[in-house]
Each structure stands twice: as structure tokens, then as C-alpha cells.
Design a protein around this motif. Structure first.
Motif, PDB file in Angstrom:
ATOM      1  N   VAL A  95       0.836  -1.205   0.000  1.00  0.00           N
ATOM      2  CA  VAL A  95       0.000   0.000   0.000  1.00  0.00           C
ATOM      3  C   VAL A  95       0.869   1.253   0.000  1.00  0.00           C
ATOM      4  CG1 VAL A  95      -1.655   1.349   1.352  1.00  0.00           C
ATOM      5  CG2 VAL A  95      -1.953  -1.122   1.116  1.00  0.00           C
ATOM      6  N   ALA A 100      -1.138  -1.058  -4.104  1.00  0.00           N
ATOM      7  CA  ALA A 100      -2.505  -1.429  -3.748  1.00  0.00           C
ATOM      8  C   ALA A 100      -3.180  -0.222  -3.106  1.00  0.00           C
ATOM      9  CB  ALA A 100      -2.514  -2.620  -2.795  1.00  0.00           C
ATOM     10  N   HIS A 101      -4.513  -0.212  -3.149  1.00  0.00           N
ATOM     11  CA  HIS A 101      -5.248   0.903  -2.548  1.00  0.00           C
ATOM     12  C   HIS A 101      -5.373   0.747  -1.032  1.00  0.00           C
ATOM     13  CE1 HIS A 101      -6.939   0.793  -6.775  1.00  0.00           C
ATOM     14  NE2 HIS A 101      -6.443   2.014  -6.683  1.00  0.00           N
ATOM     15  N   LEU A 102      -5.649  -0.469  -0.585  1.00  0.00           N
ATOM     16  CA  LEU A 102      -5.818  -0.760   0.836  1.00  0.00           C
ATOM     17  C   LEU A 102      -5.062  -2.032   1.171  1.00  0.00           C
ATOM     18  CD1 LEU A 102      -9.689  -0.166   1.187  1.00  0.00           C
ATOM     19  CD2 LEU A 102      -7.865   1.409   1.899  1.00  0.00           C
ATOM     20  N   GLY A 103      -4.767  -2.228   2.464  1.00  0.00           N
ATOM     21  CA  GLY A 103      -4.057  -3.435   2.867  1.00  0.00           C
ATOM     22  C   GLY A 103      -4.400  -3.839   4.285  1.00  0.00           C
ATOM     23  N   GLY A 237      -4.971   2.456   4.334  1.00  0.00           N
ATOM     24  CA  GLY A 237      -4.564   2.972   3.035  1.00  0.00           C
ATOM     25  C   GLY A 237      -3.580   4.098   3.277  1.00  0.00           C
ATOM     26  N   THR A 238      -3.260   4.840   2.240  1.00  0.00           N
ATOM     27  CA  THR A 238      -2.478   6.050   2.451  1.00  0.00           C
ATOM     28  C   THR A 238      -3.448   7.190   2.758  1.00  0.00           C
ATOM     29  OG1 THR A 238      -2.519   6.680   0.106  1.00  0.00           O
ATOM     30  CG2 THR A 238      -0.673   5.294   0.856  1.00  0.00           C
TER      31      THR A 238
END
Length: 348
Positions: A95, A100-103, A237-238
């Protein structure tokens, strides 16, 4: 996928080329079936793609497994792509690197990310338990009680919840980390190292804990981590991504809430889904399942845990930082508060 052919070109296109394209499309669709399920009323083109870096060898990911298997994601307008990872630490790193968008991860990787000023943002805690971490030792190496870990070689994955559990466990025995020798191993390497005698004990989590104990047979001694470390498994996420996609986060959380409810209320079916995804025996999950808590929340306990872990990391010089981050800056409250206000108990 539908291939559109301009008018008037059919006569110029080889029938074999068209057939080849159709076969290729069919193969791709079949291989992609689990990673991107869609509901009968929606096509892939109408869904928003969301890549979820997932620790696929851990039962804490059950709400995601179920939401994918049962079609909860597409029913909310999401085309979920499950990106498998061998640890939560690796999933969160994907992430943070924009893969990736979410983790999904436990709290330790989130804490280290915050200490390093990386822009992690927790969307929700989806799972917690107290009994799936612990230490397994070899009786033939004199490990029969917790105090007998002194002076022993202990395999552990540094910078993970297993590492924190080990230090907290040693502290309960009035032992310091310097009184054991730690070997940094990947989670999948721990059982083999213990069975082969490369280490005297290992500190890890399920399913590696049970696997290691079973392989040792009567030569194994286990010291559970209950009362020492309560695992909080999260989706993050970020900050930039989650703050700019509030509607996506709400849709994702609604699907995840349904998945968590299924994991609680239909345990037999949920275990089947989890075992199939984790590639493990469903019987291994059954004994532990009653102690698993599947809830989508943002609880003040997460903030307290991150602060406690930060003190541990700073004290043991696992970071160059000497001050405590403000963890309110590392949780995203808006989406869950909008979907289920009662699930948010973070003091802010």
C-alpha cells in the motif's frame, strides 16, 4: 469483456483471429473469477476497482474473504482485486509503495510506519483476538517453562507482532531481550527452523503456531500469548488515497461489515471460505474460532495499543525517533462514522 468491431470490417477480419480473441477472453475471465466477482446485475465496467493487499494466510482476513466470495463488494459497486501477501507487514508495504489501494495488517506495521513518518491511515479494525500468538519451544532443549527461555535461540520475524509478543512475554518473566538470542526469520521459515533444531524456540502466530507444535509432537512446549498481547487486525490505506475517496471507503466498509457479520453468525460456512482461501485444513480453524472477534470498528484501544508499542520501539532503539506520534493523525474516522457511528469510539 466485449470486443466491439467497427462496421464494415467483418469481411476483412479473419474468423480465426476472432475465435482466438474469444478463447483468450474466456481464459482470462475464468482465471480472474475469484479475484474480481461481479453481481448478476452489474458488469465489471460499471464497478470501481479497488486493489486490496491481503494477508491471505491469516484468519483475521475472514471479512474480506467472505465479502469477496459472497459478492458483497460488487453489490456495493466495487470490483475488488485481492492481492495476496505472506504477511501483514508485506501487505501494508504494498500500500505504502502505491501497489494497492488498501491493505490488511496487525497494529505493529502501522506503528512502525507512523514512527517513520509514512502516510498510513487506518480505515478500520476488522478483527481481534488474544490467543493466536505465542511461543513454541523444544523440550529436548530444556524448554519446559517460560523462564527456561533464558539463553535460548529464538526465531522471530523482527518488526512484527511476533517480535512485540516475544519482548512482552520475556518482560513478564523478568527477562530482557538481551538474555535471549533472536534470529530474524520469515514466518514461513519458522516451523522448519524449529523442527530442524536451528533454533530452540519460535515466537509467532497462527497458523504457524499450531503447525510448529504439531510437527514437534510430544517434544513441543507451547506458551500462549493471552494476557500479553491482544492482536488488532486492520485495514489501512495512504492518507492521500482514503481522504480523496470518501465514497469508496464507505462502500468498502459496508461490504466489510456484512463480511464480518457472516464470519460471526455463520461460523461453519465462514471457516470453509477462510480455509479454502488460506489453503489450510478447516479443522485447524475450528478450535480457535470462538475466540475470534470479527467487528468493523475504530476503537480507542487501537490508539492506546499503538502508543504502547511506540514506547517499546523507542525504548529498544528500533527507531531513530524519540517522540510519540499523534496517532489521531493516522486513523481515518469519517467513513466509518458515516456508515456506523456507534462503531467509532476513538476520542478525538
Amino acid at each position: 469483456m466485449t470486443q466491439k468491431t467497427p462496421k464494415g470490417t467483418m469481411g476483412k477480419t479473419s474468423i480465426y483471429t476472432i475465435a482466438g480473441l474469444l478463447v483468450t477472453a474466456a481464459l482470462l475471465a475464468g482465471g480472474y473469477a475469484w479475484f474480481a466477482r461481479t453481481s448478476p446485475s452489474q458488469t465489471a465496467g460499471s464497478l470501481e476497482q479497488l486493489t486490496i493487499a491481503t494477508y491471505t494466510e491469516y484468519a483475521g482476513s475472514c471479512p474480506i474473504f467472505v465479502a469477496q466470495e459472497k459478492g458483497y463488494f460488487p453489490s456495493e459497486g466495487i470490483l475488488a482485486v485481492i492481492q495476496p501477501h505472506p504477511t501483514g507487514k508485506a501487505a501494508l508495504e504494498a500500500v505504502l509503495q502505491g501497489q494497492a489501494h488498501l491493505g490488511t495488517s496487525a497494529d505493529l506495521p502501522i506503528m512502525f510506519a507512523a514512527l517513520n513518518d509514512r502516510p498510513v491511515s487506518v480505515v478500520a479494525t476488522i478483527f481481534s483476538t488474544e490467543i493466536d500468538h505465542g511461543i513454541v519451544g523444544r523440550r529436548d532443549r530444556g524448554i519446559v517453562a517460560p523462564a527456561s527461555l533464558k539463553g535460548k535461540r529464538i526465531g522471530v520475524t523482527l518488526g512484527t507482532s511476533g517480535h512485540f509478543l516475544l519482548d512482552a512475554f520475556l518482560n513478564r518473566q523478568k527477562l530482557s531481550p538481551s538474555e535471549v538470542k533472536t534470529l530474524n526469520l520469515k514466518p514461513a521459515e519458522l516451523a522448519a527452523a524449529l523442527v530442524q533444531g536451528d533454533v530452540d524456540a519460535i515466537a509467532t502466530w497462527e497458523p504457524f503456531l499450531s503447525t510448529s507444535l504439531a510437527q514437534l509432537g510430544g517434544n513441543g512446549a507451547i506458551f500462549p500469548g493471552d494476557g500479553v498481547y491482544n492482536v488488532l487486525f486492520n485495514v489501512s490505506g495512504t492518507l492521500d488515497y482514503v481522504s480523496k475517496h470518501p465514497d469508496t471507503m464507505k462502500k468498502f466498509l459496508r461490504a466489510l461489515i456484512r463480511g464480518a457479520r457472516f464470519c460471526r453468525e455463520a461460523p461453519d460456512a465462514a471457516r470453509e471460505i477462510a480455509a479454502r482461501t488460506m489453503k489450510t485444513d478447516v479443522a485447524k480453524l475450528k478450535a480457535l474460532w470462538p475466540s475470534y472477534r470479527f467487528n468493523v470498528v475504530l476503537d480507542q484501544g487501537l490508539i492506546l495499543a499503538l502508543e504502547d508499542q511506540s514506547r517499546w520501539a523507542i525504548k529498544n532503539k528500533l527507531t531513530d525517533r524519540t517522540d510519540m506520534p499523534n496517532y489521531l493523525n493516522y486513523v481515518y474516522l469519517d467513513a466509518l462514522r458515516s456508515v456506523t457511528p456507534s462503531a467509532v469510539t476513538v476520542v478525538h
